[in-house]
Design an enzyme around this catalytic site. Structure first.
Site, PDB file in Angstrom:
ATOM      1  N   THR A  46       0.857  -1.180   0.000  1.00  0.00           N
ATOM      2  CA  THR A  46       0.000   0.000   0.000  1.00  0.00           C
ATOM      3  C   THR A  46       0.905   1.245   0.000  1.00  0.00           C
ATOM      4  O   THR A  46       2.062   1.169   0.415  1.00  0.00           O
ATOM      5  CB  THR A  46      -0.965  -0.003   1.199  1.00  0.00           C
ATOM      6  OG1 THR A  46      -0.209  -0.096   2.398  1.00  0.00           O
ATOM      7  CG2 THR A  46      -1.940  -1.168   1.113  1.00  0.00           C
ATOM      8  N   THR A  48       1.453   4.341   1.593  1.00  0.00           N
ATOM      9  CA  THR A  48       2.192   4.860   2.748  1.00  0.00           C
ATOM     10  C   THR A  48       3.138   3.805   3.306  1.00  0.00           C
ATOM     11  O   THR A  48       4.273   4.105   3.685  1.00  0.00           O
ATOM     12  CB  THR A  48       1.228   5.365   3.843  1.00  0.00           C
ATOM     13  OG1 THR A  48       0.391   6.372   3.269  1.00  0.00           O
ATOM     14  CG2 THR A  48       1.974   5.942   5.027  1.00  0.00           C
ATOM     15  N   CYS A  49       2.687   2.562   3.320  1.00  0.00           N
ATOM     16  CA  CYS A  49       3.515   1.475   3.858  1.00  0.00           C
ATOM     17  C   CYS A  49       4.781   1.280   3.023  1.00  0.00           C
ATOM     18  O   CYS A  49       5.873   1.116   3.557  1.00  0.00           O
ATOM     19  CB  CYS A  49       2.718   0.178   3.901  1.00  0.00           C
ATOM     20  SG  CYS A  49       1.202   0.300   4.857  1.00  0.00           S
ATOM     21  N   SER A  50       4.617   1.286   1.707  1.00  0.00           N
ATOM     22  CA  SER A  50       5.737   1.002   0.802  1.00  0.00           C
ATOM     23  C   SER A  50       6.618   2.201   0.519  1.00  0.00           C
ATOM     24  O   SER A  50       7.810   2.038   0.257  1.00  0.00           O
ATOM     25  CB  SER A  50       5.207   0.457  -0.525  1.00  0.00           C
ATOM     26  OG  SER A  50       4.642  -0.821  -0.333  1.00  0.00           O
ATOM     27  N   LEU A  54       7.964   1.483   5.611  1.00  0.00           N
ATOM     28  CA  LEU A  54       8.986   0.440   5.470  1.00  0.00           C
ATOM     29  C   LEU A  54      10.351   0.999   5.095  1.00  0.00           C
ATOM     30  O   LEU A  54      11.362   0.612   5.706  1.00  0.00           O
ATOM     31  CB  LEU A  54       8.530  -0.621   4.464  1.00  0.00           C
ATOM     32  CG  LEU A  54       9.557  -1.701   4.115  1.00  0.00           C
ATOM     33  CD1 LEU A  54       9.930  -2.528   5.337  1.00  0.00           C
ATOM     34  CD2 LEU A  54       9.019  -2.583   3.002  1.00  0.00           C
TER      35      LEU A  54
END
Length: 161
Positions: A46, A48-50, A54
């Site tokens: 997703t 924001t996550c990627s 992370l």
């Protein structure tokens, strides 16, 4: 009820993809006698996550470990195939643990589940980070807005170590 500082983590078993295939890893194996940084994300791949969450942990991995941390893990309500693909594509395979909480049992036991059904994602994890020492929560940082990764960022964690 949401887990709080000082609480013991609930028992759980995750799946993690390795070069030899999937392995199961328990909370005891990961946390017993260790100091571990854990961060939770709503979903692998997703935005924001990627793009934000992370990468900060991968870029700051050595600095985090240099402050007496034994390991780093990311937890997401995804299956181990997806988490393995995310580990590979991000360059994080073998650097941190990519733990699949496929049925959200760990996330729910922490009280950190988020119903993102309105966005088509179903039950996922809130975005958070925590320092766990010998299975007990030492610090806990939970984002109020899923699309933000500031309170739970690697930079924040580094300040707390």
């Amino acid at each position: 009820m949401t887990i709080t500082i000082g609480d013991k983590l609930p028992p759980a078993t995750f799946k993690e993809k390795t070069p030899d295939g999937p392995v199961e890893i328990t909370t005891d194996e990961l946390f017993k006698g260790k100091r571990v940084v854990v961060f939770g994300v709503p979903g692998a791949f997703t935005p924001t996550c990627s793009l934000n969450h992370l990468p900060g942990y991968l870029e700051n991995r050595d600095a985090i470990l240099a402050r007496g941390v034994d390991d780093i893990a990311v937890v997401s309500v995804n299956d181990w195939h997806v988490m393995g693909a995310w580990a590979q594509s991000s360059g994080g395979m073998g650097k941190i643990h990519f733990l699949a909480d496929w049925d959200a049992s760990f996330t729910t036991a922490l009280g950190l589940q988020a119903d993102l059904s309105a966005g088509g994602l179903g039950v996922r994890s809130k975005r958070y980070s925590m320092l766990v020492e010998d299975g007990r929560v030492k610090t806990l940082n939970v984002e109020d807005v899923p699309s933000q990764a500031t309170v739970s960022s690697a930079a924040t964690m580094l300040e707390q170590l």
